[in-house]
Design a protein around this motif. Sequence first.
Motif, PDB file in Angstrom:
ATOM      1  N   ASN A 160       0.832  -1.210   0.000  1.00 47.57           N
ATOM      2  CA  ASN A 160       0.000   0.000   0.000  1.00 47.57           C
ATOM      3  C   ASN A 160       0.864   1.256   0.000  1.00 47.57           C
ATOM      4  O   ASN A 160       0.582   2.209  -0.724  1.00 47.57           O
ATOM      5  N   TYR A 164       0.273   3.867  -2.979  1.00 48.08           N
ATOM      6  CA  TYR A 164      -0.374   5.161  -2.745  1.00 48.08           C
ATOM      7  C   TYR A 164       0.634   6.292  -2.515  1.00 48.08           C
ATOM      8  O   TYR A 164       0.356   7.252  -1.803  1.00 48.08           O
ATOM      9  N   ASP A 188       4.985   6.260   4.834  1.00 48.12           N
ATOM     10  CA  ASP A 188       5.174   6.704   3.453  1.00 48.12           C
ATOM     11  C   ASP A 188       4.985   8.210   3.338  1.00 48.12           C
ATOM     12  O   ASP A 188       4.542   8.866   4.278  1.00 48.12           O
ATOM     13  N   SER A 213      -7.262   1.979  -6.653  1.00 47.20           N
ATOM     14  CA  SER A 213      -6.892   0.727  -6.004  1.00 47.20           C
ATOM     15  C   SER A 213      -6.751  -0.386  -7.041  1.00 47.20           C
ATOM     16  O   SER A 213      -5.775  -1.136  -7.058  1.00 47.20           O
ATOM     17  N   THR A 219      -6.994  -5.350  -3.997  1.00 52.59           N
ATOM     18  CA  THR A 219      -8.225  -6.135  -3.910  1.00 52.59           C
ATOM     19  C   THR A 219      -9.218  -5.517  -2.925  1.00 52.59           C
ATOM     20  O   THR A 219     -10.356  -5.947  -2.846  1.00 52.59           O
ATOM     21  N   GLY A 220      -8.761  -4.526  -2.135  1.00 50.11           N
ATOM     22  CA  GLY A 220      -9.630  -3.958  -1.108  1.00 50.11           C
ATOM     23  C   GLY A 220      -9.682  -4.818   0.148  1.00 50.11           C
ATOM     24  O   GLY A 220     -10.445  -4.540   1.077  1.00 50.11           O
TER      25      GLY A 220
HETATM   26  P1  ADP Z   1      -6.416  -2.018  -1.538  1.00 51.73           P
HETATM   27  O1  ADP Z   1      -6.240  -3.342  -2.165  1.00 51.73           O
HETATM   28  O2  ADP Z   1      -7.488  -1.198  -2.189  1.00 51.73           O
HETATM   29  O3  ADP Z   1      -5.148  -1.269  -1.349  1.00 51.73           O
HETATM   30  P2  ADP Z   1      -6.518  -2.181   1.383  1.00 51.73           P
HETATM   31  O4  ADP Z   1      -7.469  -2.889   2.269  1.00 51.73           O
HETATM   32  O5  ADP Z   1      -5.089  -2.564   1.453  1.00 51.73           O
HETATM   33  O6  ADP Z   1      -7.070  -2.357  -0.101  1.00 51.73           O
HETATM   34  O7  ADP Z   1      -6.634  -0.603   1.649  1.00 51.73           O
HETATM   35  C1  ADP Z   1      -7.929  -0.019   1.656  1.00 51.73           C
HETATM   36  C2  ADP Z   1      -7.861   1.410   1.147  1.00 51.73           C
HETATM   37  O8  ADP Z   1      -7.155   2.230   2.091  1.00 51.73           O
HETATM   38  C3  ADP Z   1      -7.116   1.579  -0.166  1.00 51.73           C
HETATM   39  O9  ADP Z   1      -7.954   1.355  -1.281  1.00 51.73           O
HETATM   40  C4  ADP Z   1      -6.656   3.031  -0.074  1.00 51.73           C
HETATM   41  O10 ADP Z   1      -7.710   3.884  -0.470  1.00 51.73           O
HETATM   42  C5  ADP Z   1      -6.421   3.239   1.422  1.00 51.73           C
HETATM   43  N1  ADP Z   1      -4.986   3.097   1.795  1.00 51.73           N
HETATM   44  C6  ADP Z   1      -4.383   2.013   2.326  1.00 51.73           C
HETATM   45  N2  ADP Z   1      -3.082   2.228   2.588  1.00 51.73           N
HETATM   46  C7  ADP Z   1      -2.833   3.513   2.219  1.00 51.73           C
HETATM   47  C8  ADP Z   1      -1.669   4.343   2.237  1.00 51.73           C
HETATM   48  N3  ADP Z   1      -0.475   3.917   2.697  1.00 51.73           N
HETATM   49  N4  ADP Z   1      -1.806   5.633   1.786  1.00 51.73           N
HETATM   50  C9  ADP Z   1      -2.996   6.086   1.331  1.00 51.73           C
HETATM   51  N5  ADP Z   1      -4.129   5.344   1.279  1.00 51.73           N
HETATM   52  C10 ADP Z   1      -4.053   4.072   1.716  1.00 51.73           C
END
Ligand code: ADP
Length: 270
Positions: A160, A164, A188, A213, A219-220
Amino acid sequence: EVTSFAVRVAPLGGTGLVLVLAEDQTEQRRVEAVRRDFVANISHELKTPVGALSLLAETISDASDDPDAVRRFTGRMQQETNRLTSVIQDLITLSRIQGAEPMANPESVDVQSVLDEAYDSVRTAAEAKEIEVVISGAEDLTALGDESLLATAVRNLMANAVAYSPERTRVSVSAAANEKTVEIHVADQGIGISPQDVERIFERFYRVDAARSRATGGTGLGLAIVKHIMTHHRGEVTVWSKEGSGSTFTLRLPGPQDRERPRPGENSDR
Ligand code: ADP
């Protein structure tokens, strides 16, 4: 929010009195709605790539005399297959871990190996964006748990952080211990998360920006998996974030010094 009650009325034999029972069903309904949403989300996440694969197969058979088109479409099929594999893999991990009891016999795990293993699987993605991943503080640190699950949790956070963040930024992964706990931080310099979204990102399939994403292969389910892995470890995951400047996720785990101490309600016959 609507509160709903189930009311049961039972005559009390021969007394002329009735017993009225009112049961609050609000929570029950909420749980049922969450379950329905989850199933609907799974269907969507599986049907979308399967639909795309079927369409691509059809297109290829129509274009079989055009080698360039065939190459392009088989590439797309490979991408959709990868997406399907990630969703299935994450669903399997989640169903194994969610609702599991706290781990009874955790092993001593070398934290440096966990971080190195996790980094190996995000290295290519990080290099493609020229993101520098700096790992520090984990030498000679031991945590209590399951090495492969912990590597999955850290990998999801690192993936992530890379996904991101803009190009040429830095991801810092650091570990530290005090008497009782081991902490792993993944920081980050990315897009950050708003306070409203921070509340929800650990929910299954919750994404701040679904298109973004998916574009990065998400995958969320990554953070839901992290949360359940930490619960299984009697640990926790927390997040600090500021929109536009970055996020720091922290995993807090029992350290080896914690092994000797029996917890309330637990037999210590070791
Ligand atoms: P994904 O597969 O969509 O990354 P996650 O469950 O890992 O699913 O994360 C859920 C959501 O949280 C992501 O879609 C993103 O919008 C947000 N997110 C997660 N980690 C970060 C990060 N380090 N910086 C910014 N947004 C993040």
